[in-house]
Scaffold this active site. Structure first.
Site, PDB file in Angstrom:
ATOM      1  N   GLY A  62       0.838  -1.194   0.000  1.00 57.80           N
ATOM      2  CA  GLY A  62       0.000   0.000   0.000  1.00 57.80           C
ATOM      3  C   GLY A  62       0.867   1.236   0.000  1.00 57.80           C
ATOM      4  N   LYS A  77       0.394   4.542   7.210  1.00 57.74           N
ATOM      5  CA  LYS A  77       0.584   3.444   6.258  1.00 57.74           C
ATOM      6  C   LYS A  77      -0.795   2.885   5.917  1.00 57.74           C
ATOM      7  CE  LYS A  77       2.676  -1.140   6.607  1.00 57.74           C
ATOM      8  NZ  LYS A  77       3.763  -1.872   7.279  1.00 57.74           N
ATOM      9  N   ASP A 171      13.241  -8.515   9.259  1.00 54.95           N
ATOM     10  CA  ASP A 171      13.430  -7.790   8.004  1.00 54.95           C
ATOM     11  C   ASP A 171      14.314  -6.565   8.243  1.00 54.95           C
ATOM     12  OD1 ASP A 171      13.194  -7.281   5.306  1.00 54.95           O
ATOM     13  OD2 ASP A 171      11.200  -6.385   5.436  1.00 54.95           O
TER      14      ASP A 171
END
Length: 306
Positions: A62, A77, A171
Protein backbone atom coordinates in the site's frame (compact mmCIF):
# COMPACT_ATOMS: atom_id res chain seq x y z
CA UNK A 1 -6.46 -13.18 17.46
CA UNK A 2 -9.46 -15.53 17.21
CA UNK A 3 -12.72 -14.57 18.90
CA UNK A 4 -12.28 -17.08 21.72
CA UNK A 5 -8.67 -16.09 22.30
CA UNK A 6 -9.77 -12.49 22.40
CA UNK A 7 -12.50 -13.31 24.90
CA UNK A 8 -10.10 -15.04 27.24
CA UNK A 9 -7.52 -12.31 26.72
CA UNK A 10 -10.12 -9.70 27.62
CA UNK A 11 -11.09 -11.70 30.69
CA UNK A 12 -7.51 -11.64 31.95
CA UNK A 13 -7.01 -7.98 31.10
CA UNK A 14 -10.40 -6.39 31.63
CA UNK A 15 -11.52 -4.18 34.45
CA UNK A 16 -14.99 -3.57 35.71
CA UNK A 17 -14.68 -0.04 37.12
CA UNK A 18 -17.36 -0.59 39.77
CA UNK A 19 -15.96 -3.91 40.92
CA UNK A 20 -12.36 -2.70 40.85
CA UNK A 21 -13.07 0.54 42.67
CA UNK A 22 -14.84 -1.37 45.41
CA UNK A 23 -11.85 -3.70 45.65
CA UNK A 24 -9.44 -0.80 45.74
CA UNK A 25 -11.09 0.68 48.79
CA UNK A 26 -11.22 -2.49 50.84
CA UNK A 27 -8.25 -4.46 49.67
CA UNK A 28 -5.09 -2.81 50.90
CA UNK A 29 -2.79 -5.58 49.72
CA UNK A 30 -4.01 -5.53 46.12
CA UNK A 31 -0.89 -5.87 43.99
CA UNK A 32 -1.66 -3.15 41.46
CA UNK A 33 -3.85 -0.09 41.04
CA UNK A 34 -6.87 -0.84 38.88
CA UNK A 35 -7.19 1.68 36.09
CA UNK A 36 -10.77 1.64 34.88
CA UNK A 37 -11.29 0.73 31.24
CA UNK A 38 -13.93 2.55 29.21
CA UNK A 39 -14.20 -0.39 26.84
CA UNK A 40 -12.61 1.27 23.82
CA UNK A 41 -9.19 0.25 22.58
CA UNK A 42 -6.83 3.12 23.23
CA UNK A 43 -5.06 2.56 19.96
CA UNK A 44 -8.15 2.49 17.71
CA UNK A 45 -7.97 5.73 15.72
CA UNK A 46 -10.99 7.57 14.32
CA UNK A 47 -10.19 8.20 10.65
CA UNK A 48 -11.95 11.57 10.97
CA UNK A 49 -9.06 12.81 13.10
CA UNK A 50 -6.52 11.99 10.38
CA UNK A 51 -5.45 14.55 7.80
CA UNK A 52 -3.47 13.29 4.83
CA UNK A 53 -0.76 15.51 3.36
CA UNK A 54 1.63 14.04 0.78
CA UNK A 55 2.50 10.50 -0.27
CA UNK A 56 6.00 9.60 0.94
CA UNK A 57 6.42 6.11 -0.48
CA UNK A 58 4.52 3.21 -1.92
CA UNK A 59 5.14 -0.49 -1.68
CA UNK A 60 3.39 -3.71 -2.58
CA UNK A 61 1.33 -3.51 0.63
CA UNK A 62 0.00 0.00 0.00
CA UNK A 63 1.05 3.61 0.45
CA UNK A 64 2.80 5.65 3.09
CA UNK A 65 1.64 9.21 3.70
CA UNK A 66 2.79 12.08 5.83
CA UNK A 67 -0.15 13.62 7.68
CA UNK A 68 -1.45 14.81 10.99
CA UNK A 69 -3.43 13.11 13.73
CA UNK A 70 -5.02 15.51 16.19
CA UNK A 71 -2.52 18.08 14.87
CA UNK A 72 0.66 16.05 15.49
CA UNK A 73 2.87 15.02 12.57
CA UNK A 74 2.44 11.35 11.77
CA UNK A 75 3.20 8.73 9.16
CA UNK A 76 0.15 6.84 7.89
CA UNK A 77 0.58 3.44 6.26
CA UNK A 78 -2.52 2.60 4.25
CA UNK A 79 -3.08 -0.93 3.02
CA UNK A 80 -4.31 -1.18 -0.57
CA UNK A 81 -7.94 -2.33 -0.46
CA UNK A 82 -7.47 -4.52 -3.56
CA UNK A 83 -4.61 -6.34 -1.82
CA UNK A 84 -6.73 -7.07 1.25
CA UNK A 85 -6.66 -10.84 1.24
CA UNK A 86 -6.74 -12.77 4.49
CA UNK A 87 -2.94 -13.02 4.54
CA UNK A 88 -2.51 -9.26 4.43
CA UNK A 89 -5.19 -8.78 7.08
CA UNK A 90 -3.39 -11.32 9.23
CA UNK A 91 -0.10 -9.47 8.75
CA UNK A 92 -1.83 -6.19 9.60
CA UNK A 93 -3.31 -7.68 12.80
CA UNK A 94 0.12 -9.09 13.62
CA UNK A 95 1.80 -5.71 13.18
CA UNK A 96 -0.76 -3.90 15.38
CA UNK A 97 -0.61 -6.66 18.00
CA UNK A 98 3.17 -6.35 18.25
CA UNK A 99 3.52 -2.60 17.91
CA UNK A 100 0.99 -1.53 20.50
CA UNK A 101 3.15 -3.03 23.24
CA UNK A 102 6.43 -1.58 22.11
CA UNK A 103 7.98 1.60 23.56
CA UNK A 104 11.65 2.45 23.14
CA UNK A 105 13.48 5.52 21.90
CA UNK A 106 15.14 3.51 19.13
CA UNK A 107 11.94 1.91 17.86
CA UNK A 108 9.51 3.95 15.74
CA UNK A 109 6.58 4.78 18.03
CA UNK A 110 3.22 3.30 17.12
CA UNK A 111 0.36 5.72 17.79
CA UNK A 112 -2.63 3.71 16.65
CA UNK A 113 -4.50 2.03 13.83
CA UNK A 114 -7.74 2.13 11.91
CA UNK A 115 -8.91 -1.45 11.98
CA UNK A 116 -12.25 -1.31 10.15
CA UNK A 117 -11.84 -2.85 6.70
CA UNK A 118 -11.57 -1.70 3.95
CA UNK A 119 -9.59 1.27 5.28
CA UNK A 120 -6.87 -0.40 7.31
CA UNK A 121 -4.04 1.86 8.34
CA UNK A 122 -1.23 2.06 10.85
CA UNK A 123 -0.23 5.41 12.34
CA UNK A 124 3.25 6.02 13.72
CA UNK A 125 5.40 9.01 14.63
CA UNK A 126 6.72 10.80 11.54
CA UNK A 127 10.45 10.39 10.96
CA UNK A 128 11.55 13.52 9.13
CA UNK A 129 15.09 12.30 8.47
CA UNK A 130 13.99 9.53 6.10
CA UNK A 131 15.66 6.14 5.89
CA UNK A 132 19.32 5.28 6.32
CA UNK A 133 19.09 3.55 2.91
CA UNK A 134 17.98 6.77 1.21
CA UNK A 135 20.70 8.69 2.98
CA UNK A 136 23.33 6.24 1.70
CA UNK A 137 22.04 5.69 -1.83
CA UNK A 138 19.99 8.71 -2.84
CA UNK A 139 21.83 11.49 -1.03
CA UNK A 140 25.08 9.58 -1.52
CA UNK A 141 25.79 10.22 2.15
CA UNK A 142 28.65 8.55 3.97
CA UNK A 143 28.99 7.82 7.65
CA UNK A 144 32.32 8.73 9.23
CA UNK A 145 33.27 6.16 11.88
CA UNK A 146 31.93 8.11 14.92
CA UNK A 147 28.51 8.69 13.38
CA UNK A 148 28.45 5.16 11.96
CA UNK A 149 28.97 3.85 15.48
CA UNK A 150 26.22 6.07 16.85
CA UNK A 151 23.79 4.74 14.24
CA UNK A 152 24.87 1.16 14.96
CA UNK A 153 24.45 1.66 18.71
CA UNK A 154 20.97 3.19 18.24
CA UNK A 155 19.90 0.22 16.11
CA UNK A 156 21.42 -2.29 18.56
CA UNK A 157 19.57 -0.74 21.49
CA UNK A 158 16.26 -0.86 19.61
CA UNK A 159 16.89 -4.46 18.57
CA UNK A 160 17.99 -5.47 22.06
CA UNK A 161 14.73 -4.10 23.43
CA UNK A 162 12.70 -6.03 20.84
CA UNK A 163 14.58 -9.25 21.58
CA UNK A 164 14.10 -8.84 25.32
CA UNK A 165 10.40 -8.69 24.54
CA UNK A 166 10.68 -11.86 22.45
CA UNK A 167 10.07 -10.03 19.19
CA UNK A 168 12.09 -11.09 16.15
CA UNK A 169 12.11 -8.37 13.49
CA UNK A 170 12.99 -10.62 10.51
CA UNK A 171 13.43 -7.79 8.00
CA UNK A 172 16.29 -5.70 9.33
CA UNK A 173 17.96 -3.63 6.60
CA UNK A 174 18.99 -0.01 6.01
CA UNK A 175 15.64 0.78 4.38
CA UNK A 176 13.87 -0.07 7.66
CA UNK A 177 16.02 2.23 9.77
CA UNK A 178 14.56 5.73 10.02
CA UNK A 179 16.05 8.96 11.31
CA UNK A 180 14.24 11.66 13.26
CA UNK A 181 15.04 15.38 13.16
CA UNK A 182 17.78 14.89 15.78
CA UNK A 183 19.43 12.10 13.80
CA UNK A 184 18.32 9.48 16.29
CA UNK A 185 17.94 6.23 14.36
CA UNK A 186 14.95 3.98 15.03
CA UNK A 187 13.96 0.51 13.87
CA UNK A 188 10.78 0.49 11.77
CA UNK A 189 8.42 -1.73 9.84
CA UNK A 190 7.00 -4.64 11.77
CA UNK A 191 5.04 -6.07 8.84
CA UNK A 192 6.86 -9.38 9.08
CA UNK A 193 8.03 -9.29 12.69
CA UNK A 194 6.89 -12.15 14.88
CA UNK A 195 6.53 -12.71 18.55
CA UNK A 196 8.86 -15.60 19.19
CA UNK A 197 6.78 -18.72 19.66
CA UNK A 198 7.16 -20.31 23.05
CA UNK A 199 8.51 -23.47 21.42
CA UNK A 200 11.25 -21.20 20.13
CA UNK A 201 10.93 -22.63 16.64
CA UNK A 202 10.10 -20.38 13.71
CA UNK A 203 10.19 -21.18 10.05
CA UNK A 204 9.07 -19.05 7.12
CA UNK A 205 10.72 -17.37 4.20
CA UNK A 206 10.52 -13.66 4.76
CA UNK A 207 12.61 -10.54 4.81
CA UNK A 208 14.81 -9.71 1.87
CA UNK A 209 17.29 -12.24 0.49
CA UNK A 210 20.37 -9.99 0.53
CA UNK A 211 20.05 -9.47 4.30
CA UNK A 212 18.70 -12.87 5.22
CA UNK A 213 20.43 -15.35 7.51
CA UNK A 214 21.23 -18.72 5.89
CA UNK A 215 18.92 -20.63 8.26
CA UNK A 216 16.00 -18.39 7.22
CA UNK A 217 16.78 -18.79 3.50
CA UNK A 218 16.78 -22.55 4.01
CA UNK A 219 13.45 -22.57 5.88
CA UNK A 220 15.13 -24.03 8.91
CA UNK A 221 14.00 -23.22 12.45
CA UNK A 222 15.51 -19.92 13.55
CA UNK A 223 15.46 -17.48 16.43
CA UNK A 224 16.54 -13.93 17.30
CA UNK A 225 20.06 -14.66 16.05
CA UNK A 226 18.69 -14.34 12.50
CA UNK A 227 18.33 -10.59 13.18
CA UNK A 228 21.97 -10.46 14.29
CA UNK A 229 23.06 -11.81 10.90
CA UNK A 230 21.00 -9.12 9.13
CA UNK A 231 22.49 -6.52 11.46
CA UNK A 232 25.97 -7.58 10.29
CA UNK A 233 24.91 -6.89 6.70
CA UNK A 234 23.47 -3.52 7.78
CA UNK A 235 26.80 -2.61 9.44
CA UNK A 236 28.52 -3.43 6.17
CA UNK A 237 26.03 -1.19 4.31
CA UNK A 238 26.83 1.68 6.68
CA UNK A 239 30.53 1.10 6.12
CA UNK A 240 30.47 0.94 2.33
CA UNK A 241 27.26 2.69 1.23
CA UNK A 242 26.77 -0.19 -1.22
CA UNK A 243 24.04 -2.72 -1.86
CA UNK A 244 25.10 -6.17 -0.56
CA UNK A 245 26.20 -8.45 -3.44
CA UNK A 246 25.26 -5.72 -5.92
CA UNK A 247 26.59 -7.78 -8.83
CA UNK A 248 24.23 -10.71 -8.04
CA UNK A 249 20.48 -11.18 -8.23
CA UNK A 250 18.82 -11.68 -4.82
CA UNK A 251 18.41 -15.37 -5.59
CA UNK A 252 22.06 -15.83 -6.60
CA UNK A 253 23.09 -14.05 -3.40
CA UNK A 254 20.89 -16.37 -1.33
CA UNK A 255 22.37 -19.49 -2.92
CA UNK A 256 25.89 -18.15 -2.41
CA UNK A 257 25.28 -17.35 1.27
CA UNK A 258 23.92 -20.83 2.00
CA UNK A 259 26.07 -23.06 -0.19
CA UNK A 260 29.35 -21.19 -0.57
CA UNK A 261 29.49 -19.25 2.68
CA UNK A 262 29.39 -16.05 0.63
CA UNK A 263 29.67 -12.76 2.57
CA UNK A 264 30.24 -9.16 1.51
CA UNK A 265 33.88 -8.06 1.30
CA UNK A 266 34.99 -5.97 4.27
CA UNK A 267 36.95 -2.88 3.08
CA UNK A 268 40.64 -3.24 3.98
CA UNK A 269 40.91 -0.02 6.03
CA UNK A 270 38.06 -0.99 8.36
CA UNK A 271 38.68 -0.63 12.11
CA UNK A 272 39.87 -4.15 13.08
CA UNK A 273 37.46 -4.49 16.02
CA UNK A 274 34.56 -3.49 13.79
CA UNK A 275 35.69 -5.97 11.13
CA UNK A 276 35.83 -8.69 13.79
CA UNK A 277 32.29 -7.81 14.92
CA UNK A 278 31.02 -8.07 11.33
CA UNK A 279 32.56 -11.53 10.96
CA UNK A 280 30.99 -12.68 14.22
CA UNK A 281 27.52 -11.34 13.31
CA UNK A 282 27.41 -13.22 10.04
CA UNK A 283 28.70 -16.59 11.26
CA UNK A 284 26.95 -19.49 9.55
CA UNK A 285 26.21 -21.05 12.95
CA UNK A 286 23.68 -18.84 14.81
CA UNK A 287 25.08 -19.95 18.19
CA UNK A 288 28.41 -18.29 17.35
CA UNK A 289 26.80 -14.88 16.70
CA UNK A 290 26.78 -12.39 19.59
CA UNK A 291 23.47 -11.13 20.93
CA UNK A 292 22.59 -7.44 20.92
CA UNK A 293 23.53 -6.78 24.54
CA UNK A 294 27.07 -7.87 23.72
CA UNK A 295 27.02 -5.98 20.40
CA UNK A 296 26.14 -2.76 22.27
CA UNK A 297 29.13 -3.24 24.62
CA UNK A 298 31.51 -3.90 21.72
CA UNK A 299 30.32 -0.86 19.75
CA UNK A 300 30.50 1.40 22.79
CA UNK A 301 34.04 0.18 23.45
CA UNK A 302 35.08 0.96 19.85
CA UNK A 303 33.40 4.38 20.12
CA UNK A 304 35.51 5.18 23.18
CA UNK A 305 38.65 4.45 21.21
CA UNK A 306 37.95 6.49 18.07
Amino acid sequence: MGFLQKQSWLKQHSFSPKRDYEKMGTNAYQNYVAIPNDGTDVWEIDPRNLKFENKVASGSYGDLYKGTYCSQEVAIKVLKPERLNTDLQKEFAQEVFIMRKVRHKNVVQFLGACTQPPNLCIITEFMSGGSVYDYLHKQKGVFRLPSLLKVAIDVSKGMNYLHQNNIIHRDLKAANLLMDENEVVKVADFGVARVKSQSGVMTAETGTYRWMAPEVIEHKPYDHKADVFSFGIVLWELLTGKLPYEYLTPLQAAVGVVQKNLRPTIPKHTNPKLAELLERCWQQDPALRPDFSEIIEILQQIAKEV
